[in-house]
Each structure stands twice: as C-alpha cells, then as structure tokens.
Design an enzyme around this catalytic site. Structure first.
Site, short mmCIF file in Angstrom:
data_model
loop_
_atom_site.label_atom_id
_atom_site.label_comp_id
_atom_site.label_asym_id
_atom_site.label_seq_id
_atom_site.Cartn_x
_atom_site.Cartn_y
_atom_site.Cartn_z
N TYR A 102 0.61 -1.19 -0.09
CA TYR A 102 0.17 0.10 0.09
C TYR A 102 0.99 1.24 -0.07
O TYR A 102 2.06 1.35 0.61
CB TYR A 102 -1.03 -0.03 1.26
N LYS A 199 -12.35 0.59 4.60
CA LYS A 199 -12.59 -0.19 3.48
C LYS A 199 -13.85 -1.44 3.53
O LYS A 199 -14.95 -0.90 3.99
CB LYS A 199 -11.24 -1.08 2.76
C1 LIG Z 1 -6.47 2.29 2.65
C2 LIG Z 1 -5.57 1.52 2.93
C3 LIG Z 1 -4.58 1.73 4.21
C4 LIG Z 1 -4.75 2.82 4.91
O1 LIG Z 1 -5.70 2.89 5.63
P1 LIG Z 1 -6.35 4.59 5.91
O2 LIG Z 1 -7.99 4.10 6.66
O3 LIG Z 1 -6.76 5.03 4.57
O4 LIG Z 1 -5.57 5.28 6.72
C5 LIG Z 1 -3.91 0.75 4.51
N1 LIG Z 1 -3.61 -0.69 3.86
C6 LIG Z 1 -4.43 -0.79 2.72
C7 LIG Z 1 -4.23 -2.07 1.94
C8 LIG Z 1 -5.53 0.15 2.32
O5 LIG Z 1 -6.19 -0.20 1.50
#
Ligand SMILES: *Cc1c(COP(=O)(O)O)cnc(C)c1O
Length: 383
Positions: A102, A199
């Site tokens: 990421y 997510k």
């Molecule tokens: C979005 C995401 C993050 C970071 O999370 P946030 O809630 O945006 O801080 C970390 N790892 C993955 C795989 C992500 O998709």
C-alpha cells in the site's frame, strides 16, 4: 454467545449484546468523553474515552471474534494502526516489508520511520527465502499484505511466520484486501493483523478507521499502551458505523468476490487487455495457494493492464459511468483507479518501475452492483 456460532452469526451478535438498561436490540452509542469514578483513586470499567469507550470496546470485540484474536484495537485510520505497530521499533531496528505494498505504508516506512533511524528493505513476499535473506540481526518486524497492492500477490503466511519467528522478528500483515471472510492470518501464525476499516469492514465509503488484532495478550497490552499514550483512537460514531458494516461483511465480500471473478474471466479474454491479475484466475501465480488458504472467494479487488500509455490509460479510467474514479476500495460502490498516478503516486518512480506498477495498470474495487451493468460500463470505457 455460544463459541460454536459461525462467522456470519458472530458478526451480528458478538459485541452487539442487548442493552441491559433499556432492552435496546442495538447497543446505544456512548459519546461520553469521561466517566464517573467510584471514588478518588478508584477506577471503574471506563474512565476516559481515549483510554476506553464502551462503543469502541463493543466494535473491537466483534472484530476480535471475526479474526480469532484475544483482542483488537480501533484507530482513527488504517495508517494510525500501522503507525502504532511501527512505534514498537527503535533506532537501529530493521523492517522487511513486501514490495507489493500500500502506498501509504511505503511512505510511512520510507519517509517517517526512517527519521527515527529505522531501516527498511522491500522484498517479494511470495518468496520466503528472499525474506529470510533480507533479514539481519536487527530485523524486528516483517510486514506483508494478505493480497498485495496493486499486483495481487499472495504470500504464504504460514511460511512467512516461520521465517520471521526463526530470526526473532514479529510479523504483521495488512488484511484489508483479504478481510477475515477470506483469510484469518492469526490462524496461520501471524502476530498482528491490521485493517483499514475504511474499506471492507465499514463497507460503504462513509467512514475512516483502522484496526489491529492479535492473539497474544502481552502484545495486545503493548500496543494498547502505545495507542493510549499517543491517542489515535476511533471515535464512537465511527465505531458504530464499522459495527454496522461488519454485520453484512460476509455477505458483501462473497457477493462482490463472485462478481470480481466473472469480470476477471471476461477481461482476460478482452482484446485490449494484456494481463489480468486476480487470484481466482488459473493464470495467477499463486492461484493454488489461494485455493488452499482462502474461503468464500478470491476477493473483490482486481488489477488489469492495458498495453497503452499513461495518458490513454488515465482516459479509460475517466470514461466509466458506474465505476467512480477514486482511490479507496472495499465499498458497495465500484471504484476504478490508475495506480501509477493515484494510489501508488507516493512510490519512488524507480521502485514503481521495479515492482511492475506500469503506466497501463488499472485497479478495480468491485462493488455490489450487478455484473452485467459493471461489464457493460467497463466495455464502453476501454473500448
Ligand atoms: C486504505 C489502506 C490503508 C490505509 O488506511 P486508511 O484508513 O486510509 O488510513 C492501508 N492498507 C491498505 C491495503 C489500504 O487499502
């Protein structure tokens, strides 16, 4: 709650016990920042909301049950959760992380942790011997993703845990793409499981949060100490939204994965598409491993490649009607993005080229719309 209840049942009932004060089926959301103490110097169950909040506890209990851990911690974002893990490191320590990572984790490791004297090496997590070779006596943390981003690589968690532990390091994995529906890393010997709750756990593109789950009480205590000392906790309203999201997690991930598999099969036969990266396809290098380790599908994230320029790929991403052009993922609405200019723009261009984040790459987060509509939308966009 009976411990034998299945995942889907626990997602609805654990942490969502009937409120004893009112009989409310849905627990009330506790906005209080502070709690009355029995006497000076005596502590009740809760005292101050940074240290503990009933709504946050309930949400953490649900997630701990789904990941199969002793406990979980909820943070203000996914990055705050990863940051908490890196706060266990000290100057001189070394981290081995996946090269299919990421963008925000890449930035945290290279531009923030580096300031406090922590070194990082990126390696291909699908090759445990490469991970072993990259470790040295200062390696304290191995960090991987259960499904890599954006190239959808899948590491063998059991092998990686053995390699990390043999050299005295802890291993944490980002299970945001995988979700506990597909894979529960603690069952594979992983020490720390992280989610961007923004997510799939939340699932509706309407809140920001992060989590850590562990199976060792001492490790939980250590992470809790760091979280409480630095303060990036998740607020009660967002905890409620994530709790609500988790009730349909199993249903959503299975249905979205099914649509993603249909789209992957169709894209693989499309004349403009040179490559499809999806664990459910026989052409995926870790397809067999996914069959052995995943339940309920292969996930709803899909990457494909056009044999085309940066600009023309960007134009295709901008031409969809249903797939919204946006970073983020994991929600009921489908999203499309170009890793080279969006999610992975924070990579050094040399690393981008080295790790296969090409100009023609397109990443999809497949939502809960119908396959037919999504297929027609993509077809008109890529032409
Ligand atoms: C979005 C995401 C993050 C970071 O999370 P946030 O809630 O945006 O801080 C970390 N790892 C993955 C795989 C992500 O998709």
């Amino acid at each position: 709650m009976k411990s034998g209840d299945t995942f889907r049942t626990r997602a609805i009932h654990v942490g969502n016990e009937v409120d004893p004060a009112t009989g409310a089926i849905i627990p009330p959301v506790h906005f209080a920042s502070t709690f009355q103490q029995p006497a000076a110097g005596e502590w009740g169950k809760f005292d101050y909301s940074r240290s503990g909040n009933p709504t946050r506890s309930q949400m953490q209990n649900t997630l701990a049950s789904l990941e199969g851990g002793v406990g979980a911690l909820a943070f203000s974002s996914g990055m705050a959760a990863i940051h908490c893990v890196t706060m266990m490191l000290k100057s001189g320590d070394h981290v081995v992380a996946g090269c299919d990572l990421y963008g925000g984790a890449y930035r945290l490791l290279h531009k923030v942790c580096s300031r406090s004297g922590v070194d990082v090496t990126l390696v291909d997590m699908t090759d445990p011997s490469a991970v072993a070779a990259a470790m040295n006596e200062n390696t304290k943390l191995v960090w991987a993703e259960t499904i890599g981003n954006p190239r959808m690589s899948i590491p063998n968690l059991r092998e990686l845990a053995k390699v990390a532990h043999a050299k005295g390091a802890r291993i944490g994995v980002d299970n945001t793409f995988g979700t506990p529906v597909l894979i529960r890393p603690l069952e594979h010997g992983i020490d720390i499981v992280m989610h961007s709750a923004t997510k799939y756990l939340g699932g509706h593109s309407d809140c920001l949060g992060g989590t850590l789950s562990v199976s060792d009480q001492n490790l939980l205590d250590e992470l809790y100490f760091l979280q409480n000392a630095t303060g990036a906790v998740l607020d009660p309203l967002t905890c409620f939204l994530v709790s609500r999201g988790m009730k349909t997690l199993d249903l959503r991930v299975r249905a979205q994965s099914e649509t993603a598999l249909s789209l992957a099969n169709w894209l693989e036969a499309h004349p403009r598409v040179s490559n499809v990266l999806y664990p459910g396809l026989k052409s995926h290098p870790q397809h067999q491993l996914a069959n052995e380790c995943f339940e309920g599908g292969y996930g709803a994230m899909l990457t494909f490649e056009l044999d085309d320029t940066l600009d023309r790929t960007a134009a295709a991403c901008g031409a969809t009607r249903l797939f919204r052009l946006a970073v983020s993922l994991g929600a009921v609405e489908s999203l499309i993005e170009q890793p080279a200019t969006m999610s992975h723009a924070s990579y050094d261009p040399v690393d981008r080229a080295r790790f296969g984040i090409t100009d023609g790459l397109i990443r999809l987060s497949v939502g809960l719309e119908s396959f037919e509509d999504l297929q027609a939308d993509l077809d008109q966009a890529i032409g």
